[in-house]
Design an enzyme around this catalytic site. Sequence first.
Site, PDB file in Angstrom:
ATOM      1  N   ASP A  77       0.788  -1.245   0.000  1.00 49.10           N
ATOM      2  CA  ASP A  77       0.000   0.000   0.000  1.00 49.10           C
ATOM      3  C   ASP A  77       0.821   1.297   0.000  1.00 49.10           C
ATOM      4  OD1 ASP A  77      -1.916  -1.937   0.206  1.00 49.10           O
ATOM      5  OD2 ASP A  77      -2.780  -1.239   2.088  1.00 49.10           O
ATOM      6  N   LYS A 108      -6.713  -4.722  -3.201  1.00 44.42           N
ATOM      7  CA  LYS A 108      -7.362  -5.375  -2.051  1.00 44.42           C
ATOM      8  C   LYS A 108      -8.365  -4.423  -1.405  1.00 44.42           C
ATOM      9  CE  LYS A 108      -3.542  -4.269   1.187  1.00 44.42           C
ATOM     10  NZ  LYS A 108      -4.230  -3.500   2.217  1.00 44.42           N
ATOM     11  N   CYS A 124      -2.065  -2.443   7.829  1.00 47.76           N
ATOM     12  CA  CYS A 124      -2.051  -3.383   6.691  1.00 47.76           C
ATOM     13  C   CYS A 124      -0.843  -4.311   6.700  1.00 47.76           C
ATOM     14  CB  CYS A 124      -2.169  -2.610   5.392  1.00 47.76           C
ATOM     15  SG  CYS A 124      -3.810  -1.854   5.224  1.00 47.76           S
TER      16      CYS A 124
END
Length: 238
Positions: free
Chosen positions: A32, A137, A170
């Site tokens: 990310d 995702k 995450c």
Amino acid sequence: MANSQQLSRGTVAAEPEPIDLDWSTTALLIIDMQRDFMEPGGFGETLGNDVSQLARAVKPIAAVLGAARAHDMLVVHTREGHLPDLSDAPAAKTERGAPSLRIGDPGPMGRILIRGEAGHDIIPALYPLDSEIVIDKPGKGAFYATELSDVLQKYGIENLLVCGVTTEVCVNSTVREANDRGYRCVVVADGCASYFPEFHEMGLKMIKAQGGIFGWVSDSAAVLKAMTPAPIPETSSI
Ligand code: TIU
């Protein structure tokens, strides 16, 4: 093909103990590193966070990414985000908290955390090559509702070098599930960052505590050292 000068395996200095890795069964997983988390005006800032806290991870990740590319390692980038119609965004996520802009609202980098918008994309410094895999995702963990498991199995991956943001959200969610799925996870400490430095520290401690309950914690210098052949000593001409 990997450069013949490259090592095929190496021992990474890590906590709670060093780990020997075969690079051909190791993937670099970059979580990310998106403009929405890294830059002003994105999702991270709308949640009230100081996004400048994350910048420190970029150079270490770039260094490990360069080494991974030189080794022809599998490189997987993830992006958190949602479909434009928000059909994959549960109300439990979109309604939460009191952000200045909610997921899907228009912001300076396009709609917040929506696939295809400028803010959803990966920062230029770490932009994926066409040959690299990008996993979109909807959740915090990279396995939930994605093809990541299939990709890792297809390439025979057993070990993951994990970098990205944020350490306690995450990165931690992904490492915990990867550990349950049988992957050895080596988290690159300086290649991860949090909006909260204390959460970064504790997020790493949680992984390596209890003899490495979820995995190993290393840093970019140790990973690079394990991936780079030692210089050949000069022989005396006498
Ligand atoms: N808010 C926060 O710390 N993180 C996220 O929402 N997503 C990720 O960590 N990628």
